[in-house]
Structure formats: C-alpha cells, structure tokens
Design a protein around this motif. Structure first.
Motif, PDB file in Angstrom:
ATOM      1  N   ASP A   1      47.667  37.307  45.973  1.00 14.98           N
ATOM      2  CA  ASP A   1      48.153  38.574  46.514  1.00 14.98           C
ATOM      3  C   ASP A   1      47.824  39.768  45.620  1.00 14.98           C
ATOM      4  N   LYS A   2      47.013  39.509  44.574  1.00 14.05           N
ATOM      5  CA  LYS A   2      46.563  40.591  43.700  1.00 14.05           C
ATOM      6  C   LYS A   2      45.109  40.324  43.308  1.00 14.05           C
ATOM      7  N   ALA A   3      44.368  41.398  43.018  1.00 13.01           N
ATOM      8  CA  ALA A   3      42.959  41.238  42.664  1.00 13.01           C
ATOM      9  C   ALA A   3      42.506  42.373  41.764  1.00 13.01           C
ATOM     10  N   ILE A   4      41.467  42.089  40.988  1.00 12.55           N
ATOM     11  CA  ILE A   4      40.796  43.107  40.174  1.00 12.55           C
ATOM     12  C   ILE A   4      39.336  43.159  40.618  1.00 12.55           C
ATOM     13  N   LEU A   5      38.876  44.340  40.940  1.00  9.46           N
ATOM     14  CA  LEU A   5      37.475  44.559  41.295  1.00  9.46           C
ATOM     15  C   LEU A   5      36.733  45.026  40.051  1.00  9.46           C
ATOM     16  N   LEU A   6      35.656  44.328  39.681  1.00  8.78           N
ATOM     17  CA  LEU A   6      34.867  44.702  38.510  1.00  8.78           C
ATOM     18  C   LEU A   6      33.559  45.341  38.975  1.00  8.78           C
TER      19      LEU A   6
END
Length: 367
Positions: free
Chosen positions: A70-75
């Motif tokens: 339910d959470k993400a980091i876009l690099l």
C-alpha cells in the motif's frame, strides 16, 4: 554495508526482464510491462518509430513475502542513462530500509526505452567520427554521449518532448497503482519519489503541474538535483558534448515558449516546465509553490557537483527554502555528479560512509 562489493554483486545478478530474489536483504526484483501512449502532434515523426520507447518493462525492488503493498517509492534516474547499474544498490537500500517497493521507471528514450545501437560502440563509430571532425576542439565528445548529443543537436525540442511523455507515463502509472489495477499494489497506495539529477527536475515539474491531482500527497527526496534549468551544466563525456549542450541551452533560455506561432500546447505541464527555465521568470509563483509544499521536499546537493550546482537549487526553490530543505555535502574523495560513489577507489570505507550518509537520510524521509 560494503557499497562497492554490493554494487558489483547486484550488477552481476541483475538481468533486464528476469525476476530474481535477493536473500541477503530479503528483497526481490520483479518486472512489469508498460505501454506508453503517443501524444498526437507531440512526438517528432522520426521518434514515433522507436518501438522500445513505447513498449517496455520496468523493474521493481519489493520486500519478500507480502503479496500486495500500500506504499511505494518511485526512483527516477539521470540524463543519458543506458542501464540501471548505478541505481541497483540505491533501490535495494531504499527498499530494505523503508519496507516499501521501489519502482525504477525509465525516462522516455533512456535505459531500455532506447535502441541498443545508441550504446553500442561499433554502431556509433561513424557518428562519433563525424562529430569529432565537425567539432575538432571539443574533448567532451565520447561514445557514451554521442547518440544523445546528435539527437539534441538535431532537435533540442526533444528534451521537452521526452519529459512531457515521461510525465504522461508517470500519470498513467500513478493511476494504475492508485486505482488498484497494478498487480503489486492495493487501491489507494501512497507514492513518494526519490529523484536524481534530471529526474529531480522532472519531479519538480510533475509536482507543480499535479496532473489529475495524483501528485498532491507525494513527498520528494532529491539527490544531486533540483536546479533551475539555466544553472545546469550538462557538458560531460557521460551526458552530452559541448556543442549539443550549447544548442540545448540557447534554445530553452532564448527561444522556447517565445516562438512567434503557437508551437506548443499550453497546459499545466507546459506552464510548470516554463517556470523552471529561468530564475526570474514567475519567481514569486514558483518559490511560493515550493515553500507551500516545503515539508514534502528534502534533498542533498554535492559541493563539487558542477552539473547541478547548489546555487541553481536556490534559484529554483528560493534561498530560504533551500537552506531549510536541502543539505550541501562534500565527500572526502574524488567524485563527480555522474559518479558520486566511485567503486574503484582504494578508500572504500569513505565511499561506504558517504553512501550511508545520503541514503540513510533518504530512507528516513521516505519511510
């Protein structure tokens, strides 16, 4: 953490399109397909036929064991990158230390969104010799930058069009994730961004434009990024040669948006990009925006970085806001914007400490 050792290990393990597990950090790399939609009238005819740019796969570092996140980091990466090698250790650290999946998404015409011929010395030999014969005193010409340099020299508009396409792609990706249509994420997933170099510039534009309101709650950590366009200096054997950069600089500083006819579709994305070109253009409006979302932005700039200088970040965010949100660091070894953590130095402990300093702060902000 032994950064140099892990850099080599991940470089050997990573294969584009091949899922794998990384038991040392209890993470996995999974690949997902993406189709980019052509924007009518917003792509140069010659670029419409580059199939790799419109259908590709992107990797996601994800914690093992949990099916839905339910959470993400876009690099987001830097300009003229042709592979993910530099970013594998970064993504693994962020994933294992935040517990969030890290999505490595390629900018249009970069990484695996570009033909192999753009990074194959044999295919580039003729073009390299042509540019060296044309610009005899330019020592910045190299195999690594000649493809991008030639494309920018032909059409500097490509810089804006590539960013515009990528922004549209990120909007589609955000929608897919937030509506629960992505196989890895639940509906309503929160997405933050870790952005390096030109990826930070792209992120600033995306946050300002905020298409469909999707970026309203996104936090952004910038590393070696955040400058106003006019203060960037992209001349590098790894980025673009001097002739190409001068063409790019002159077009965006003196011509872009000032054409006598309506060349560009004017929308929020255009306006945001236009505000990020010159420090004095819409200065109050731009600085007020970044001050308003100040709690959602952090970053680190390096003292010896000549590509993205600290004063350029001050011009973009405002001096006071930069002093509060952006840290100026220096490392005790020879480094550059393109290679902040060199793996070929004898003093590996200094590189390890510098990497940990940067990425522990990034993980702490994004967790």
């Amino acid at each position: 953490m032994n950064y140099c050792q892990r850099f080599t290990e991940l470089g050997n393990l990573f294969k584009q399109g091949a899922d794998c597990r990384l038991p040392e950090t209890k993470t996995s790399i999974r690949f997902f397909s993406f189709g980019s939609t052509l924007c009518s009238g917003e792509t140069l005819p010659a670029d419409c036929h580059i199939e790799e740019n419109y259908s590709f796969e992107y990797p996601v570092f994800t914690p093992c064991g949990k099916q839905k996140q339910d959470k993400a980091i876009l690099l987001l990466h830097g300009l003229n990158e042709r592979n993910w090698t530099k970013y594998l250790t970064w993504a693994e650290y962020l994933c294992s230390n935040t517990g969030k999946p890290v999505i490595l998404f390629p900018i249009a015409f970069h990484i695996n969104r570009s033909p192999l011929s753009w990074s194959t010395p044999r295919a580039l030999s003729s073009l390299l010799n042509c540019r060296r014969n044309k610009y005899t005193d330019d020592r910045s010409i190299s195999f690594a930058n000649v493809a991008l340099s030639e494309r920018i020299s032909q059409n500097p508009e490509r810089f804006y069009l590539s960013g515009r396409q990528t922004c549209a792609d990120l909007t589609s990706l955000y929608e897919e994730i937030k509506t629960g249509k992505h196989p890895l994420f639940t509906e309503g997933t929160h997405i933050d961004i870790f952005a390096y170099s030109i990826g930070a510039f792209l992120s600033q534009v995306a946050l300002m434009a905020n298409p469909k309101g999707l970026f309203a709650d996104t936090r952004l950590f910038m590393f070696c990024g955040g400058s106003i366009f006019r203060s960037m200096h992209g001349v590098s054997r790894s980025i673009m040669d001097r002739a190409a950069f001068e063409k790019l600089y002159n077009y965006y500083v003196y011509t872009f948006g000032m054409e006598p006819i309506a060349k560009w579709f004017r929308d929020k994305a255009f306006d945001a990009f236009f505000q990020m070109i010159l420090p004095e253009r819409f200065q109050t409006q731009r600085e007020s925006f970044f001050e308003r979302i100040g709690e959602k932005i952090r970053g680190i700039v390096l003292a010896q970085d000549v590509v993205i200088p600290y004063h350029g970040v001050q011009e973009a965010l405002g001096i006071k806001n930069t002093e509060v949100r952006i840290e100026l660091l220096d490392f005790p070894y020879p480094y550059s914007h393109e290679n902040p953590f060199p793996v070929n130095l004898k003093d590996v402990s200094s590189v390890d400490r510098s990497f940990m300093n940067v990425f522990s702060q990034a993980a702490g902000f994004l967790e």
